[in-house]
Motif scaffolding. Structure first.
Motif, PDB file in Angstrom:
ATOM      1  N   GLU A   3     -40.062  21.770  88.020  1.00 44.68           N
ATOM      2  CA  GLU A   3     -38.922  21.478  88.885  1.00 44.68           C
ATOM      3  C   GLU A   3     -37.777  20.781  88.159  1.00 44.68           C
ATOM      4  OE1 GLU A   3     -39.896  19.406  92.447  1.00 44.68           O
ATOM      5  OE2 GLU A   3     -40.980  21.107  93.352  1.00 44.68           O
ATOM      6  N   ASP A   4     -38.078  20.023  87.099  1.00 43.16           N
ATOM      7  CA  ASP A   4     -37.033  19.301  86.382  1.00 43.16           C
ATOM      8  C   ASP A   4     -36.328  20.153  85.334  1.00 43.16           C
ATOM      9  OD1 ASP A   4     -39.000  19.518  84.494  1.00 43.16           O
ATOM     10  OD2 ASP A   4     -39.298  17.360  84.206  1.00 43.16           O
ATOM     11  N   GLY A   5     -36.654  21.449  85.249  1.00 40.14           N
ATOM     12  CA  GLY A   5     -35.995  22.337  84.308  1.00 40.14           C
ATOM     13  C   GLY A   5     -36.663  22.443  82.953  1.00 40.14           C
ATOM     14  N   MET A   6     -37.770  21.735  82.752  1.00 42.49           N
ATOM     15  CA  MET A   6     -38.458  21.782  81.463  1.00 42.49           C
ATOM     16  C   MET A   6     -39.290  23.047  81.326  1.00 42.49           C
ATOM     17  SD  MET A   6     -41.141  19.049  79.751  1.00 42.49           S
ATOM     18  CE  MET A   6     -39.863  17.902  79.256  1.00 42.49           C
ATOM     19  N   ILE A   7     -39.288  23.616  80.105  1.00 45.55           N
ATOM     20  CA  ILE A   7     -40.098  24.785  79.765  1.00 45.55           C
ATOM     21  C   ILE A   7     -40.921  24.453  78.530  1.00 45.55           C
ATOM     22  CG2 ILE A   7     -40.080  27.207  79.051  1.00 45.55           C
ATOM     23  CD1 ILE A   7     -37.400  27.478  80.486  1.00 45.55           C
ATOM     24  N   VAL A   8     -42.225  24.759  78.567  1.00 41.62           N
ATOM     25  CA  VAL A   8     -43.112  24.475  77.443  1.00 41.62           C
ATOM     26  C   VAL A   8     -43.904  25.745  77.102  1.00 41.62           C
ATOM     27  CG1 VAL A   8     -44.884  22.941  76.505  1.00 41.62           C
ATOM     28  CG2 VAL A   8     -43.361  22.109  78.306  1.00 41.62           C
ATOM     29  N   VAL A   9     -44.039  26.008  75.807  1.00 35.97           N
ATOM     30  CA  VAL A   9     -44.841  27.144  75.334  1.00 35.97           C
ATOM     31  C   VAL A   9     -46.114  26.604  74.690  1.00 35.97           C
ATOM     32  CG1 VAL A   9     -44.912  29.150  73.814  1.00 35.97           C
ATOM     33  CG2 VAL A   9     -42.774  28.536  74.955  1.00 35.97           C
ATOM     34  N   TRP A  10     -47.261  27.148  75.104  1.00 41.76           N
ATOM     35  CA  TRP A  10     -48.570  26.664  74.665  1.00 41.76           C
ATOM     36  C   TRP A  10     -49.320  27.763  73.913  1.00 41.76           C
ATOM     37  CZ3 TRP A  10     -49.046  21.645  76.127  1.00 41.76           C
ATOM     38  CH2 TRP A  10     -48.275  21.237  77.223  1.00 41.76           C
ATOM     39  N   PRO A  11     -49.852  27.487  72.726  1.00 44.24           N
ATOM     40  CA  PRO A  11     -50.712  28.463  72.037  1.00 44.24           C
ATOM     41  C   PRO A  11     -52.113  28.441  72.643  1.00 44.24           C
ATOM     42  CG  PRO A  11     -50.394  26.532  70.657  1.00 44.24           C
ATOM     43  CD  PRO A  11     -49.568  26.304  71.894  1.00 44.24           C
ATOM     44  N   SER A  31     -48.519  21.708  72.289  1.00 47.09           N
ATOM     45  CA  SER A  31     -47.437  22.613  72.661  1.00 47.09           C
ATOM     46  C   SER A  31     -46.747  23.159  71.426  1.00 47.09           C
ATOM     47  CB  SER A  31     -46.428  21.901  73.563  1.00 47.09           C
ATOM     48  OG  SER A  31     -45.851  20.805  72.895  1.00 47.09           O
ATOM     49  N   LEU A  32     -46.288  24.405  71.532  1.00 47.84           N
ATOM     50  CA  LEU A  32     -45.579  25.048  70.432  1.00 47.84           C
ATOM     51  C   LEU A  32     -44.098  24.710  70.461  1.00 47.84           C
ATOM     52  CD1 LEU A  32     -45.628  27.030  68.064  1.00 47.84           C
ATOM     53  CD2 LEU A  32     -45.413  28.892  69.713  1.00 47.84           C
ATOM     54  N   SER A  33     -43.516  24.647  71.653  1.00 50.20           N
ATOM     55  CA  SER A  33     -42.111  24.270  71.794  1.00 50.20           C
ATOM     56  C   SER A  33     -41.871  23.690  73.179  1.00 50.20           C
ATOM     57  CB  SER A  33     -41.192  25.471  71.559  1.00 50.20           C
ATOM     58  OG  SER A  33     -41.384  26.450  72.565  1.00 50.20           O
ATOM     59  N   VAL A  34     -40.849  22.851  73.279  1.00 49.53           N
ATOM     60  CA  VAL A  34     -40.458  22.220  74.534  1.00 49.53           C
ATOM     61  C   VAL A  34     -38.947  22.345  74.686  1.00 49.53           C
ATOM     62  CG1 VAL A  34     -40.411  20.091  75.897  1.00 49.53           C
ATOM     63  CG2 VAL A  34     -42.356  20.558  74.394  1.00 49.53           C
ATOM     64  N   VAL A  52     -32.288  33.294  77.371  1.00 50.18           N
ATOM     65  CA  VAL A  52     -33.197  34.090  76.546  1.00 50.18           C
ATOM     66  C   VAL A  52     -33.626  33.230  75.362  1.00 50.18           C
ATOM     67  CG1 VAL A  52     -33.526  36.237  75.273  1.00 50.18           C
ATOM     68  CG2 VAL A  52     -31.938  36.166  77.213  1.00 50.18           C
ATOM     69  N   TRP A  53     -34.949  33.187  75.109  1.00 50.33           N
ATOM     70  CA  TRP A  53     -35.519  32.295  74.106  1.00 50.33           C
ATOM     71  C   TRP A  53     -36.343  33.069  73.085  1.00 50.33           C
ATOM     72  CZ3 TRP A  53     -34.356  27.119  75.075  1.00 50.33           C
ATOM     73  CH2 TRP A  53     -33.956  26.810  76.370  1.00 50.33           C
ATOM     74  N   ASP A  54     -36.370  32.558  71.864  1.00 50.26           N
ATOM     75  CA  ASP A  54     -37.334  33.023  70.876  1.00 50.26           C
ATOM     76  C   ASP A  54     -38.684  32.423  71.246  1.00 50.26           C
ATOM     77  OD1 ASP A  54     -39.024  32.887  68.405  1.00 50.26           O
ATOM     78  OD2 ASP A  54     -37.320  33.942  67.535  1.00 50.26           O
ATOM     79  N   LEU A  55     -39.671  33.267  71.494  1.00 54.87           N
ATOM     80  CA  LEU A  55     -40.954  32.802  72.008  1.00 54.87           C
ATOM     81  C   LEU A  55     -41.692  31.923  71.010  1.00 54.87           C
ATOM     82  CD1 LEU A  55     -43.027  32.941  74.298  1.00 54.87           C
ATOM     83  CD2 LEU A  55     -43.883  35.059  73.336  1.00 54.87           C
ATOM     84  N   VAL A  56     -41.589  32.235  69.714  1.00 56.97           N
ATOM     85  CA  VAL A  56     -42.323  31.486  68.693  1.00 56.97           C
ATOM     86  C   VAL A  56     -41.570  30.237  68.252  1.00 56.97           C
ATOM     87  CG1 VAL A  56     -43.296  31.584  66.369  1.00 56.97           C
ATOM     88  CG2 VAL A  56     -43.515  33.549  67.890  1.00 56.97           C
ATOM     89  N   LYS A  57     -40.287  30.390  67.956  1.00 59.64           N
ATOM     90  CA  LYS A  57     -39.499  29.261  67.440  1.00 59.64           C
ATOM     91  C   LYS A  57     -39.015  28.329  68.541  1.00 59.64           C
ATOM     92  CE  LYS A  57     -37.764  32.034  63.558  1.00 59.64           C
ATOM     93  NZ  LYS A  57     -36.553  32.585  62.904  1.00 59.64           N
ATOM     94  N   PRO A  73     -39.309  11.580  73.119  1.00 62.17           N
ATOM     95  CA  PRO A  73     -38.309  12.451  72.515  1.00 62.17           C
ATOM     96  C   PRO A  73     -38.203  12.301  71.009  1.00 62.17           C
ATOM     97  CG  PRO A  73     -37.463  11.477  74.541  1.00 62.17           C
ATOM     98  CD  PRO A  73     -38.792  10.813  74.254  1.00 62.17           C
ATOM     99  N   GLY A  74     -38.373  11.094  70.509  1.00 60.82           N
ATOM    100  CA  GLY A  74     -38.287  10.879  69.068  1.00 60.82           C
ATOM    101  C   GLY A  74     -39.424  11.535  68.321  1.00 60.82           C
ATOM    102  N   GLU A  75     -40.633  11.422  68.892  1.00 65.35           N
ATOM    103  CA  GLU A  75     -41.803  12.031  68.252  1.00 65.35           C
ATOM    104  C   GLU A  75     -41.742  13.544  68.335  1.00 65.35           C
ATOM    105  OE1 GLU A  75     -44.743  10.170  70.760  1.00 65.35           O
ATOM    106  OE2 GLU A  75     -45.616   9.261  68.983  1.00 65.35           O
ATOM    107  N   GLN A  76     -41.166  14.036  69.425  1.00 62.81           N
ATOM    108  CA  GLN A  76     -41.221  15.463  69.709  1.00 62.81           C
ATOM    109  C   GLN A  76     -40.610  16.296  68.589  1.00 62.81           C
ATOM    110  OE1 GLN A  76     -40.378  16.488  73.834  1.00 62.81           O
ATOM    111  NE2 GLN A  76     -38.901  17.942  73.055  1.00 62.81           N
ATOM    112  N   GLN A  77     -39.454  15.872  68.054  1.00 58.36           N
ATOM    113  CA  GLN A  77     -38.791  16.656  67.027  1.00 58.36           C
ATOM    114  C   GLN A  77     -39.634  16.750  65.768  1.00 58.36           C
ATOM    115  OE1 GLN A  77     -35.973  18.368  67.393  1.00 58.36           O
ATOM    116  NE2 GLN A  77     -36.011  17.745  69.539  1.00 58.36           N
ATOM    117  N   ILE A  78     -40.213  15.615  65.356  1.00 61.99           N
ATOM    118  CA  ILE A  78     -41.012  15.620  64.126  1.00 61.99           C
ATOM    119  C   ILE A  78     -42.318  16.344  64.327  1.00 61.99           C
ATOM    120  CG2 ILE A  78     -42.189  14.140  62.458  1.00 61.99           C
ATOM    121  CD1 ILE A  78     -40.058  12.036  62.982  1.00 61.99           C
TER     122      ILE A  78
END
Length: 458
Positions: free
Chosen positions: A144-152, A168-171, A204-209, A363-368
């Motif tokens: 509901e908050d607009g977040m999308i997460v891709v999980w392997p 998670s692969l990407s957020v 439109v998103w790159d599914l892997v990156k 958020p800080g940890e997420q990028q690294i």
């Protein structure tokens, strides 16, 4: 091939499921007792209908999921997960079923034995959409908050995962509102997916990156979306009843965050908000809060047939082969039969703590965390791949004495090999991407050190 249209509403249990003949519009079947939320209906190999059920407001009981076999109209299998489930998604081969809860938790079951393979806290707000990639190697979730997460999936199904790692692969948090649709591409030449939102955009998103490739803006909140079977056009349903048709060409999406300004074709025929969109061999099908579903000729922009659903507005649409409704009469049907079981409440691991994973880093940890662990990630993915293969073989051996399991083993042998091959492809793409980002980070740090050294000399 003759087809049937399956619809359900979310008003109350008395509405049930209605099935129409797509060619004639004739009413074929009514299944009583069903009230499913948006994205709460899925089909397993065109053999079973699975629907999560809306819970009354203030209810403190767990959830309910119904499973019906198409060929044998009878009382459904009733499963009772720990909490109310909203959106559902099944893998293309019917092996896995995923469900999302208002708590932000996601559940993944193995359909053949009903085992709860994994449950984890995936979002900090209610889940609205779930979708498996075409090869079932990835699971996409939206909230509901607009977040999308891709999980392997290979990590989610790892029995040795202690739950301490971020899987998670990407957020993405680019959307500003409620996610209303997730559409993974089935084209093997590119790995992308489309998301739609009440913020009035489709992305439109790159599914892997996990990178954003294109944004399409609309004058109204987008409430539903679908790609045509050839994936040449994106259809976006809006809150005022209009359906927008936009060109969809991944080959042209080379510039990061490209913003589409193409003029969009409009389909007009509904009086209220669009609630669901899907495609059949006959054309586009739409549902609306005006209590109707429409079959469209999108070339001419006209409605071919209108289905009236007097019991309330439709929340879900599914198209199935007409033959799925016919009773099993021959060995061919039995050879492709998918056995199903009641969905378990608890994780199948002996240690309950292994059935959950913690996921949302700061958020800080997420990028690294998600960008710079290339070497360790590749090694871990290879080990996970070997473990998943061994686990699948072990499970088949354990249930291999039953005729149903032997049939399933034969049917899924080729599919399993293809799944592993596609997983390996995704792993290599991930590794190349992460290595590139790690190299950029290293260069940046070297540049910073050189700059500091020059300053110290001065």
């Amino acid at each position: 091939m003759k087809e049937a249209l399956v619809v359900c509403g979310g008003k109350n249990l008395a509405v049930g499921v209605t099935i129409w003949d797509m060619e004639t519009g004739d009413h074929l079947l009514h299944i009583p007792t069903c009230a499913s939320p948006f994205h709460g209906l899925t089909c397993l190999r065109h053999q079973y209908l699975v629907a999560s059920q809306i819970q009354p407001r203030g209810s403190v009981s767990g959830g309910v999921i119904f499973t019906w076999p198409f060929s044998k109209p009878r009382a459904p299998l009733r499963s009772y997960p720990l909490e109310a489930i909203g959106p559902l998604s099944s893998s293309k081969d019917g092996i896995y079923l995923a469900g999302g809860a208002t708590s932000g938790n996601v559940y993944v079951w193995e359909v053949i034995n009903g085992k709860l393979l994994k449950t984890w806290h995936a979002h900090n707000s209610p889940l609205t959409c779930l979708a498996f990639s075409d090869d079932a190697s990835l699971l996409i979730s939206g909230s509901e908050d607009g977040m999308i997460v891709v999980w392997p999936m290979i990590r989610l199904l790892d029995e040795t995962d202690s739950g301490s790692s971020h899987t998670s692969l990407s957020v993405s948090t680019d959307h500003e509102s409620f996610i209303t649709g997730l559409l993974p591409s089935s084209n093997a030449s590119h790995s992308v997916f489309v998301s739609s939102s009440l913020d009035g955009t489709c992305k439109v998103w790159d599914l892997v990156k996990g990178t954003l490739l294109q944004t399409c803006s609309f004058p109204q909140p987008i409430t539903a979306s679908v790609l045509d079977p050839a994936e040449r056009f994106l259809f976006s349903g809006s809150a005022d009843g209009r359906i927008f048709m936009s060109p969809f060409d991944v080959g042209l999406m080379k510039e990061p965050a490209m913003h589409s300004k193409d003029k969009k074709v409009e389909l007009n025929g509904h009086k209220e908000s669009i609630t669901a969109l899907t495609f059949s061999r006959s054309g586009l099908i739409s549902a609306s809060e005006d209590f109707t579903a429409c079959l469209w000729d999108v070339v001419k922009g006209v409605i071919i047939r209108r289905f009236n659903h007097r019991k309330g507005f439709i929340t879900n649409l599914v198209v199935i082969p007409y033959s799925s409704l016919l009773p099993s009469r021959n060995h061919q049907r039995k050879s492709t039969h998918l056995p199903v079981s009641l969905l378990k409440k608890c994780s199948w691991q002996d240690d309950p703590s292994k059935g959950t994973v913690t996921l949302l880093p700061s958020p800080g940890e997420q990028q690294i965390t998600h960008q710079y662990q290339s070497a360790n990630l590749l090694n871990q993915q290879i080990l996970d791949l070997e473990l998943l293969t061994a686990t699948m073989l072990l499970r088949f051996e354990q249930v291999g004495r039953t005729p149903e399991a032997i049939q399933l083993k034969v049917e899924t042998n080729i599919e399993s090999r293809l799944l592993i091959s596609n997983m390996t492809k995704h792993v290599m793409e991930m590794n190349n991407h992460l290595q590139s980002r790690l190299l950029d980070l290293t260069r940046h740090r070297i540049s910073q050190h050189e700059t500091e050294a020059e300053r110290n000399k001065l």
